[in-house]
Write a protein that holds these residues in place. Structure first.
Motif, PDB file in Angstrom:
ATOM      1  N   MET A   1      14.178   6.120   6.063  1.00 13.37           N
ATOM      2  CA  MET A   1      14.947   5.543   7.132  1.00 13.37           C
ATOM      3  C   MET A   1      14.806   6.227   8.264  1.00 13.37           C
ATOM      4  O   MET A   1      14.319   7.490   8.219  1.00 13.37           O
TER       5      MET A   1
ATOM      6  N   VAL B   1      13.358  -5.309   2.721  1.00 17.90           N
ATOM      7  CA  VAL B   1      13.288  -6.806   2.919  1.00 17.90           C
ATOM      8  C   VAL B   1      14.514  -7.644   2.848  1.00 17.90           C
ATOM      9  O   VAL B   1      14.319  -8.548   3.598  1.00 17.90           O
ATOM     10  N   MET B   2      15.283  -7.284   2.406  1.00 13.82           N
ATOM     11  CA  MET B   2      16.593  -8.059   2.567  1.00 13.82           C
ATOM     12  C   MET B   2      16.383  -9.405   1.901  1.00 13.82           C
ATOM     13  O   MET B   2      16.943 -10.399   2.964  1.00 13.82           O
ATOM     14  N   GLU B   3      15.845  -9.592   0.951  1.00 13.42           N
ATOM     15  CA  GLU B   3      15.540 -11.024   0.575  1.00 13.42           C
ATOM     16  C   GLU B   3      16.933 -11.770   0.103  1.00 13.42           C
ATOM     17  O   GLU B   3      17.475 -11.028  -0.937  1.00 13.42           O
ATOM     18  N   THR B   4      17.091 -12.826   0.449  1.00 13.87           N
ATOM     19  CA  THR B   4      18.371 -13.635   0.095  1.00 13.87           C
ATOM     20  C   THR B   4      18.463 -14.230  -1.267  1.00 13.87           C
ATOM     21  O   THR B   4      19.536 -14.157  -1.755  1.00 13.87           O
TER      22      THR B   4
ATOM     23  N   SER C   1      10.012 -10.303  10.977  1.00 11.32           N
ATOM     24  CA  SER C   1      10.187  -8.971  10.550  1.00 11.32           C
ATOM     25  C   SER C   1       9.106  -8.289  10.592  1.00 11.32           C
ATOM     26  O   SER C   1       8.575  -7.540   9.828  1.00 11.32           O
TER      27      SER C   1
ATOM     28  N   ARG D   1      15.692 -15.853   9.153  1.00 15.98           N
ATOM     29  CA  ARG D   1      16.901 -16.015   9.254  1.00 15.98           C
ATOM     30  C   ARG D   1      17.623 -15.020  10.294  1.00 15.98           C
ATOM     31  O   ARG D   1      18.631 -15.387  10.707  1.00 15.98           O
ATOM     32  N   ASN D   2      17.053 -14.035  10.683  1.00 15.45           N
ATOM     33  CA  ASN D   2      17.484 -13.241  11.420  1.00 15.45           C
ATOM     34  C   ASN D   2      17.870 -13.791  12.795  1.00 15.45           C
ATOM     35  O   ASN D   2      18.520 -13.502  13.623  1.00 15.45           O
TER      36      ASN D   2
ATOM     37  N   SER E   1      20.237  -8.516   7.759  1.00 13.46           N
ATOM     38  CA  SER E   1      18.805  -9.016   8.105  1.00 13.46           C
ATOM     39  C   SER E   1      17.862  -8.029   7.450  1.00 13.46           C
ATOM     40  O   SER E   1      18.243  -7.068   6.925  1.00 13.46           O
ATOM     41  N   THR E   2      16.649  -8.234   7.438  1.00 15.83           N
ATOM     42  CA  THR E   2      15.574  -7.516   7.299  1.00 15.83           C
ATOM     43  C   THR E   2      15.541  -6.329   8.071  1.00 15.83           C
ATOM     44  O   THR E   2      15.992  -6.206   9.263  1.00 15.83           O
ATOM     45  N   ASN E   3      15.434  -5.205   7.582  1.00 18.37           N
ATOM     46  CA  ASN E   3      15.360  -3.944   8.339  1.00 18.37           C
ATOM     47  C   ASN E   3      16.434  -3.731   8.984  1.00 18.37           C
ATOM     48  O   ASN E   3      16.628  -3.481  10.193  1.00 18.37           O
TER      49      ASN E   3
ATOM     50  N   SER F   1      23.528 -11.392   3.448  1.00 12.83           N
ATOM     51  CA  SER F   1      23.411 -12.077   4.871  1.00 12.83           C
ATOM     52  C   SER F   1      22.977 -10.998   5.826  1.00 12.83           C
ATOM     53  O   SER F   1      22.911 -11.316   7.323  1.00 12.83           O
TER      54      SER F   1
ATOM     55  N   TYR G   1      19.975  -2.237  10.696  1.00  7.86           N
ATOM     56  CA  TYR G   1      20.409  -1.300  11.603  1.00  7.86           C
ATOM     57  C   TYR G   1      21.873  -1.228  11.767  1.00  7.86           C
ATOM     58  O   TYR G   1      22.673  -2.118  11.478  1.00  7.86           O
TER      59      TYR G   1
ATOM     60  N   MET H   1       7.103   5.243  12.647  1.00 11.28           N
ATOM     61  CA  MET H   1       7.005   6.527  11.520  1.00 11.28           C
ATOM     62  C   MET H   1       5.965   6.463  10.699  1.00 11.28           C
ATOM     63  O   MET H   1       5.551   7.336  10.423  1.00 11.28           O
TER      64      MET H   1
ATOM     65  N   ARG I   1      15.085 -18.073  -0.257  1.00  8.99           N
ATOM     66  CA  ARG I   1      13.961 -18.632   0.489  1.00  8.99           C
ATOM     67  C   ARG I   1      12.822 -18.779  -0.575  1.00  8.99           C
ATOM     68  O   ARG I   1      12.639 -18.440  -1.683  1.00  8.99           O
TER      69      ARG I   1
ATOM     70  N   LEU J   1      18.360   3.278  10.889  1.00 10.92           N
ATOM     71  CA  LEU J   1      17.553   1.965  11.032  1.00 10.92           C
ATOM     72  C   LEU J   1      16.811   2.222   9.366  1.00 10.92           C
ATOM     73  O   LEU J   1      16.126   3.197   9.089  1.00 10.92           O
ATOM     74  N   MET J   2      17.043   1.241   8.622  1.00  9.29           N
ATOM     75  CA  MET J   2      16.709   1.335   7.164  1.00  9.29           C
ATOM     76  C   MET J   2      15.248   0.198   7.051  1.00  9.29           C
ATOM     77  O   MET J   2      15.382  -0.876   7.592  1.00  9.29           O
ATOM     78  N   SER J   3      14.498   0.684   6.156  1.00 10.92           N
ATOM     79  CA  SER J   3      13.382  -0.373   5.815  1.00 10.92           C
ATOM     80  C   SER J   3      13.668  -0.984   4.693  1.00 10.92           C
ATOM     81  O   SER J   3      13.522  -0.375   3.363  1.00 10.92           O
TER      82      SER J   3
ATOM     83  N   LEU K   1      10.294   1.874  12.685  1.00 11.32           N
ATOM     84  CA  LEU K   1      10.150   2.021  11.118  1.00 11.32           C
ATOM     85  C   LEU K   1       8.432   1.993  11.021  1.00 11.32           C
ATOM     86  O   LEU K   1       7.810   2.907  10.276  1.00 11.32           O
TER      87      LEU K   1
END
Lengths: 205, 103, 267
Positions: B5, B25-28, C216, C2-3, B66-68, B64, B70, C48, B31, B21-23, C45
C-alpha cells in the motif's frame, strides 16, 4: 532586364543552401508514406493493406482541403459509387435504426470478422431528444425529418449521404457507410427511418 | 503476495491525517470475462488502522468499492515519528499490512 | 468499468432535471470528480512498483537500470521525460521514453526488446515497462515540456509526424485530425483536445501517461497511441515504431512550454 532577374534567383539559391541536408517536402511525403506502411502490422481483421490510401484519402490528408476543382472531381467520382435502393424502398424500422446509431462497434482489430457493425452516429451527432451522450464532430441532426420534411429530394440526398458522404463533401469526416461496406443496405434503411419517421425520438419529443 | 500500500500520515495541530492507497483488484463476482465466464469475487472485507498499538479505525469493505481503493481519514492525537499501521484482509483470506511513521 | 459508473449515474440524474445546459455541467462534474480522486491517483501504485523495478537487478546480465541514461546523464530521472522525445548520440536516433527504456533494458540488463515489442499490454515485460514509465514520468510532474526542436533529426520527425497526423486511411477514412484537428469537439461526452494547437497539445501530451479509472490500468503513451489507431480502424502500430515516435515529436513540439501533469488521471 537580365540584371533584374538574376538578383531574386541568387537570393533563392542562398536561402535554399542554408539547411545543407534538409529534406525536401516531396521527399518527406515519400518517406511518410513509407513509414505508414512499415510501422504497422496485421492484427486480427485489421490488416496492413488498410494503410494504403485511396486517391481521395490521399488528397484529403493535409491540414487544408484540396482545391475546389479537385474536390468537385472527387465528389463526382464518389457519387457514382452510391447504390440506390433497387425497389425504391428507402425506409426500415426506426427502432432498429436507433440501435445502429448508438453502436460504435466494428472493424477494429478487437472486433470479429462478420460481426454486424454499428453506425457510430452518436459519436459525432446529436440525434434524438433523449440521448444526451452525443458527440459534436458532425452537426446536430435533432428533429432531422421534422425540420427538413420528406420530399423526394431530401430523402434521396440523405440516402446518398449515408451511403457515401464524400459524394457531397470530398473530405467529409463521415465514413462511407455503404460504399466501404460498414453498414448493409438494410441497416441504412433503418437509419433512414430513424431520421425521418415522425414517431422516431429524433422527431418526436 | 499482495502488493504494498502507499500510506501517508501527517500530524498537524493534534490531528493526524492518514491517506491510504491500496493495490487490490476488488472483483465484484458479477463481471464476466471475454469468454462469458463469471470472474470470481475477490475483494477486501476488513480493514484496520492502528496508531502505535491502538486501533483508530476499523472498517468493513464490500464489492462495491473500486479497484485500487483510496481511503483518507483523520484521528485525534499522533505525533511525528509515531507508527501508523494499516492492514486489510480479503474474502480469499489474503492479507497485507504496511506501516509508516507520521511526518 | 464499474469505477466510472458512479459519477456517470450522478451526471445522468442532473441531466434529467436541467435539460440543455447539460454538456458544460457534465464536463464540470467530470473535472470535479477528477479533482476529488486526484489525491489518491492510483498511478502511485504503479510508480512504486516502477521504482522497485528500476533498482532491482534483472535480465540475463542481472543489472539494475540505475545507470540508464534518459538524456540527463546516467541514472538521472528527474525532468528526463519532460525533455523527451530527444536525439540520443549513442543510438543515433530520436527516442521517446519507452524506446529509450528498451535500449537501457537491452544494453544494461540484456533483456530482448522483442519481449516488449511483440508483447501484450498489461502483461509480461510490457507491464514492467508501464511501471517503469510511471516511475520516470512522476519525476517530471510540474516541469515544463521542453523538447529540443533545434535538432535536425527532431525537425525531420516533426515533419513526418505532421504527415502521419493528417494521413487518412482504412475503411472509415479516419486520420488523427478527424478527432483532434478542431477546437471544442467531443466524441460522445468525451472532450477532444485539438492537438494541432499548443493549448490542446499541452493538455493531451501533458497529461499522458495516465491511470485510467474505467479499467484500472496505467497507460503509457505507446498504449494510448495504439488505442487511437485501433479506433481509427487502421492496422496495429508496431510498438516503438517510427510512426509512434514521429507523432510523439509532433505532439511534444506543439506542447512545448506547457505543464507536465504526468501521471494523469483519466476516465
Amino acid at each position: 532586364m537580365n540584371r533584374i532577374l538574376i538578383a531574386p534567383l541568387a537570393l533563392a539559391v542562398a536561402v535554399l543552401s542554408i539547411p545543407a541536408h534538409a529534406t525536401s517536402p516531396e521527399e518527406l511525403d515519400i518517406r511518410a508514406r513509407q513509414m505508414m506502411k512499415d510501422s504497422f502490422k496485421d492484427h486480427g481483421i485489421a490488416k496492413t493493406y488498410r494503410m494504403l490510401q485511396l486517391d481521395f484519402q490521399q488528397a484529403c490528408s493535409q491540414a487544408k482541403p484540396p482545391s475546389a476543382d479537385v474536390m468537385k472531381q472527387i465528389e463526382a467520382e464518389q457519387m457514382k459509387t452510391i447504390k440506390w435502393p433497387a425497389d425504391g424502398k428507402y425506409f426500415g424500422d426506426w427502432k432498429e435504426g436507433e440501435k445502429i446509431a448508438i453502436s460504435g462497434r466494428g472493424l477494429t482489430w478487437t472486433d470479429k470478422a462478420g460481426a454486424e457493425n454499428g453506425g457510430g452516429c452518436y459519436n459525432c451527432h446529436q440525434l434524438s431528444h433523449h440521448e444526451i451522450s452525443y458527440g459534436t464532430i458532425g452537426p446536430s441532426l435533432l428533429e432531422y425529418g421534422k425540420v427538413r420534411g420528406n420530399s423526394d429530394e431530401i430523402v434521396k440526398y440523405t440516402w446518398g449521404k449515408l451511403w457515401n458522404a464524400k459524394a457531397y463533401n470530398a473530405c467529409s469526416n463521415m465514413p462511407r457507410n455503404g460504399d466501404a461496406g460498414i453498414l448493409t443496405e438494410d441497416q441504412i434503411r433503418h437509419l433512414m427511418a430513424y431520421l425521418f419517421d415522425p414517431a422516431s425520438p429524433v422527431n418526436k419529443r | 503476495m499482495a502488493n504494498p500500500m502507499r500510506i501517508r500520515a501527517s500530524a498537524k495541530d493534534g490531528v493526524t491525517e492518514v491517506r491510504v492507497l491500496m493495490s487490490h483488484v476488488m472483483e465484484t463476482g458479477q463481471r464476466k470475462d471475454a469468454s462469458g465466464a463469471l470472474i470470481p469475487a475477490h475483494f477486501i472485507t476488513e480493514l484496520t488502522a492502528k496508531h502505535n498499538d491502538k486501533v483508530v479505525l476499523s472498517a468493513q469493505f464490500g464489492p462495491s468499492v473500486s479497484t485500487n481503493p483510496y481511503l483518507a481519514f483523520k484521528f485525534k492525537g499522533g505525533a511525528k515519528g509515531d507508527k501508523v499501521t494499516v492492514g486489510w484482509t480479503d474474502n480469499k483470506g489474503e492479507s497485507r499490512a504496511d506501516e509508516v511513521q507520521i511526518s | 468499468m464499474r469505477n466510472a459508473l458512479k459519477p456517470i449515474a450522478i451526471v445522468a440524474a442532473l441531466v434529467m432535471s436541467h435539460g440543455t445546459a447539460v454538456a458544460q455541467s457534465t464536463a464540470d462534474d467530470i473535472a470535479k470528480y477528477r479533482e476529488m480522486i486526484a489525491d489518491g491517483n492510483p498511478s502511485e501504485l504503479f510508480e512504486m512498483e516502477g521504482e522497485e523495478l528500476w533498482k532491482t537487478p534483472r535480465g540475463p546480465m542481472k543489472a539494475t537500470l540505475e545507470k540508464c541514461d534518459l538524456g540527463m546523464g546516467p541514472g538521472v530521472v528527474k525532468g528526463a521525460s519532460a525533455r523527451m522525445p530527444r536525439f540520443f548520440k549513442d543510438t543515433g536516433r530520436v527516442q521517446d521514453l519507452e524506446s529509450r527504456l528498451l535500449t537501457c533494458m537491452q544494453t544494461l540488463q540484456g533483456i530482448d526488446p522483442k519481449l516488449v515489442i511483440d508483447g501484450k499490454f498489461n502483461s509480461g515485460e510490457r507491464k514492467t515497462m508501464a511501471a517503469l514509465v510511471a516511475y520516470v514520468v512522476t519525476h517530471s510532474k510540474g516541469d515544463k515540456v521542453r523538447v529540443d526542436m533545434t535538432n535536425p533529426q527532431m525537425k525531420e520527425l516533426y515533419a513526418l509526424g505532421e504527415r502521419a497526423f493528417y494521413y487518412r486511411t482504412g475503411p472509415m477514412d479516419f486520420s488523427c485530425a478527424t478527432c483532434h484537428g478542431e477546437d471544442g469537439k467531443r466524441i460522445r461526452l468525451q472532450d477532444l483536445p485539438n492537438l494541432t494547437k499548443h493549448e490542446g497539445a499541452a493538455a493531451g501530451w501533458g497529461s499522458w501517461p495516465a491511470y485510467r479509472v474505467s479499467n484500472s490500468q496505467f497507460w503509457t503513451m505507446q498504449h494510448r497511441l495504439n488505442d487511437c489507431f485501433r479506433q481509427q480502424r487502421t492496422a496495429e502500430p508496431i510498438y516503438a515504431s517510427d510512426v509512434t515516435i514521429a507523432l510523439s515529436v509532433y505532439m511534444a513540439a506543439k506542447a512545448n512550454g506547457g505543464e507536465v501533469m504526468t501521471p494523469g488521471l483519466k476516465r
